[in-house]
Scaffold this active site. Structure first.
Site, PDB file in Angstrom:
ATOM      1  N   HIS A   1      -9.763   1.642   4.239  1.00  0.00           N
ATOM      2  CA  HIS A   1      -8.546   1.849   5.040  1.00  0.00           C
ATOM      3  C   HIS A   1      -8.846   2.867   6.142  1.00  0.00           C
ATOM      4  O   HIS A   1      -9.596   3.824   5.933  1.00  0.00           O
ATOM      5  CB  HIS A   1      -7.414   2.350   4.141  1.00  0.00           C
ATOM      6  CG  HIS A   1      -6.086   2.295   4.830  1.00  0.00           C
ATOM      7  ND1 HIS A   1      -5.712   3.223   5.764  1.00  0.00           N
ATOM      8  CD2 HIS A   1      -5.077   1.392   4.752  1.00  0.00           C
ATOM      9  CE1 HIS A   1      -4.507   2.904   6.234  1.00  0.00           C
ATOM     10  NE2 HIS A   1      -4.099   1.797   5.631  1.00  0.00           N
TER      11      HIS A   1
ATOM     12  N   ASN B   1       0.874  -1.172   0.000  1.00  0.00           N
ATOM     13  CA  ASN B   1       0.000   0.000   0.000  1.00  0.00           C
ATOM     14  C   ASN B   1       0.910   1.219   0.000  1.00  0.00           C
ATOM     15  O   ASN B   1       1.412   1.621   1.038  1.00  0.00           O
ATOM     16  CB  ASN B   1      -0.897  -0.030   1.253  1.00  0.00           C
ATOM     17  CG  ASN B   1      -1.802   1.183   1.338  1.00  0.00           C
ATOM     18  OD1 ASN B   1      -1.904   1.953   0.396  1.00  0.00           O
ATOM     19  ND2 ASN B   1      -2.457   1.355   2.477  1.00  0.00           N
TER      20      ASN B   1
ATOM     21  N   GLU C   1      -7.207   5.236   7.271  1.00  0.00           N
ATOM     22  CA  GLU C   1      -6.883   6.621   6.920  1.00  0.00           C
ATOM     23  C   GLU C   1      -8.021   7.262   6.131  1.00  0.00           C
ATOM     24  O   GLU C   1      -8.274   8.454   6.254  1.00  0.00           O
ATOM     25  CB  GLU C   1      -5.560   6.669   6.143  1.00  0.00           C
ATOM     26  CG  GLU C   1      -4.390   6.394   7.075  1.00  0.00           C
ATOM     27  CD  GLU C   1      -3.179   5.783   6.406  1.00  0.00           C
ATOM     28  OE1 GLU C   1      -3.090   5.784   5.170  1.00  0.00           O
ATOM     29  OE2 GLU C   1      -2.317   5.273   7.158  1.00  0.00           O
TER      30      GLU C   1
ATOM     31  N   GLY D   1       1.972   2.571  10.811  1.00  0.00           N
ATOM     32  CA  GLY D   1       2.989   3.615  10.664  1.00  0.00           C
ATOM     33  C   GLY D   1       3.629   4.032  11.971  1.00  0.00           C
ATOM     34  O   GLY D   1       4.335   5.032  12.031  1.00  0.00           O
TER      35      GLY D   1
HETATM   36  P1  PGA Z   1       2.415   0.496   7.709  1.00  0.00           P
HETATM   37  O1  PGA Z   1       1.017   0.730   6.984  1.00  0.00           O
HETATM   38  O2  PGA Z   1       2.960  -0.816   7.211  1.00  0.00           O
HETATM   39  O3  PGA Z   1       3.276   1.669   7.278  1.00  0.00           O
HETATM   40  O4  PGA Z   1       2.163   0.478   9.173  1.00  0.00           O
HETATM   41  C1  PGA Z   1       0.145  -0.331   6.755  1.00  0.00           C
HETATM   42  C2  PGA Z   1      -1.120   0.168   6.127  1.00  0.00           C
HETATM   43  O5  PGA Z   1      -1.635   1.210   6.559  1.00  0.00           O
HETATM   44  O6  PGA Z   1      -1.645  -0.458   5.189  1.00  0.00           O
END
Ligand code: PGA
Length: 251
Positions: A96, A9, A98, A174
């Site tokens: 997602h 992603n 976000e 993240g």
């Molecule tokens: P990350 O993100 O591996 O940077 O924690 C995963 C995601 O949000 O799909």
């Protein structure tokens, strides 16, 4: 047997030229690798055509990170599922955290997006997961069950077969703080049981369920060794072939 999947992603990262380079470097890194999993590259809309071209002739699957709720028309700035499918992309990441958090995507929106994606032959990678407060309160299972019930349990059995689930605890995305393999397994087992309750054991056993949240080359082998963890949705560690390859090889 259900598929193992390593899904990138990229989020809102890389310019188009950088994205083409990244896709080519992933393609190159995978050549000659005896892979046990499908590889998906989730990339920005602007990159779809070019990335699809860059991985042409391989079995790497290109995915969008979103699509519109409507099929077409006067929706300035939106990108329909038909448009996504016409680029050569075969999948779309929906729900997602976000998008839920920053763009107010609720279940009603997601039901419409999932329907559009499936109508246009796209596989759906449907994300779910609790935030830190919900986990601290011990509500993570209820939160995830509700996201599934409200977002995708309206689908027919046939439609549901085109869905992959990605469990991504928000507190692990993240942040560098990965769920332990036990926490991931506990939730993914719960999700599989929830699917079994709705669609029956056979479909539940065939559904790929991924873990996402600070997954990297170091922790992937332990996570992927768990019986219900069928792979990962990878953000930060998907932005270079060097970091992504060990995850693909972790099965
Ligand atoms: P990350 O993100 O591996 O940077 O924690 C995963 C995601 O949000 O799909």
């Amino acid at each position: 047997m259900r598929k193992k999947i390593a899904a990138a992603n990229w989020k809102m990262n890389t310019t188009v030229p950088e994205g083409i380079e990244l896709a080519k470097s992933v393609r190159q890194a995978l050549e000659g690798v005896d892979r046990k999993c499908d590889v998906v590259l989730g990339v920005p809309f602007t990159h779809l055509c070019a990335v699809a071209e860059a991985v042409k002739g391989t079995d790497i699957i290109v995915a969008a990170e979103n699509c519109a709720t409507e099929p077409k028309g006067a929706y300035t700035g939106e990108v329909s599922a038909a448009m996504v499918a016409s680029t050569g992309a075969k999948a779309v990441i929906l729900g997602h955290s976000e998008r839920r958090q920053y763009y107010s995507e609720d279940s009603e929106t997601l039901v419409a997006k999932v329907a559009q994606a499936l109508d246009n032959g796209l596989q759906v990678i449907f994300c779910c997961g609790e935030d830190l407060e919900e986990r601290k309160d011990g509500r993570q299972f209820d939160v995830v069950r509700k996201e599934l019930e409200d977002g995708i349990f309206n689908l027919s059995e046939d439609e549901f077969r085109s869905v992959v689930i990605a469990y991504e605890p928000i507190w692990a995305i993240g942040t560098g703080e990965t769920a332990t393999s036990e926490q991931a397994e506990e939730m993914l087992k719960y999700i599989r049981q929830t699917i079994a309750d709705r669609y029956g054991k056979e479909i539940a056993e065939e559904t790929s369920i991924l873990y996402g949240g600070s997954c990297n080359g170091k922790n992937a082998p332990e996570l992927f060794a768990k019986p219900n963890v069928d792979g990962g949705l990878i953000g930060g560690a998907s932005l270079s072939a060097e970091k992504f390859l060990p995850i693909v090889e972790a099965f």
